[in-house]
Scaffold this active site. Structure first.
Site: not given
Length: 191
Positions: A67-69
């Site tokens: 995941a990446d935000t």
């Protein structure tokens, strides 16, 4: 088939635990390289996939989640500030305004990658420079995209969230749930 979270984020680990999943954590340590000229959605999807692929290469028979935000405001991606001065700059720009949080999620199972993203609009209350200085002094914003954590002391400044709350923390749980269902790994990995 085991579930592996390819992230060092304690917040993502906590969120997967909330889902009742049995999983392990293996940090990808990949050098994150966003694609040149990419949109925010393309950026988070590419980075989430890079993280997941790095771990999936070590565990090809398991289900790997990456995941990446990011925070997006005025045509600019605001990542982790890393320094107090940069955190203050971010918060001064965002106070009293609405920005968009993007989280890309990659689920790799048996060599097949499913990559999707979610967005959430977040509106901050107006803040004084004294309030911003106080929050920055806590050290909380330094390792968070956009220089804030909605689930901590900064929550008092969040006026409105339009979209999934968990996305703002770093993992859109409803999206991840659907992706894990589609991958067929939920039944054997629930606590």
């Amino acid at each position: 088939m085991n579930i592996i979270l390819a992230s060092q984020s304690p917040r993502r680990k906590d969120l997967l635990s909330l889902m009742g999943l049995r999983f392990s954590v293996v940090t990808s340590n990949v050098q994150e390289t966003p694609p040149a000229g990419a949109t925010p959605a393309e950026t988070v999807c590419a980075l989430a996939q890079q993280k997941a692929e790095a771990v999936a290469a070590m565990f090809p028979k398991d289900c790997v989640i990456g995941a990446d935000t990011i925070v997006y405001l005025d045509g600019e991606i605001l990542g982790k500030p890393h320094t107090p001065d940069r955190a203050k700059q971010f918060l001064l720009r965002m106070q009293g305004r609405t920005h968009t949080v993007y989280t890309g999620v990659a689920v790799i199972t048996a060599g097949k990658a499913d990559v999707r993203y979610a967005t959430t609009d977040v509106t901050f209350a107006p803040m004084s420079e004294l309030e911003i200085d106080w929050y920055v002094s806590t050290g909380d914003p330094l390792d968070k995209a956009g220089a804030y954590g909605v689930q901590g002391p900064f929550g008092v400044f969040v006026e409105r969230i339009a979209g999934n709350y968990f996305n703002v923390i770093g993992m859109p749980l409803p999206l991840l749930y659907r992706m894990l269902l589609d991958a067929g790994v939920l039944k054997e990995n629930r606590t």
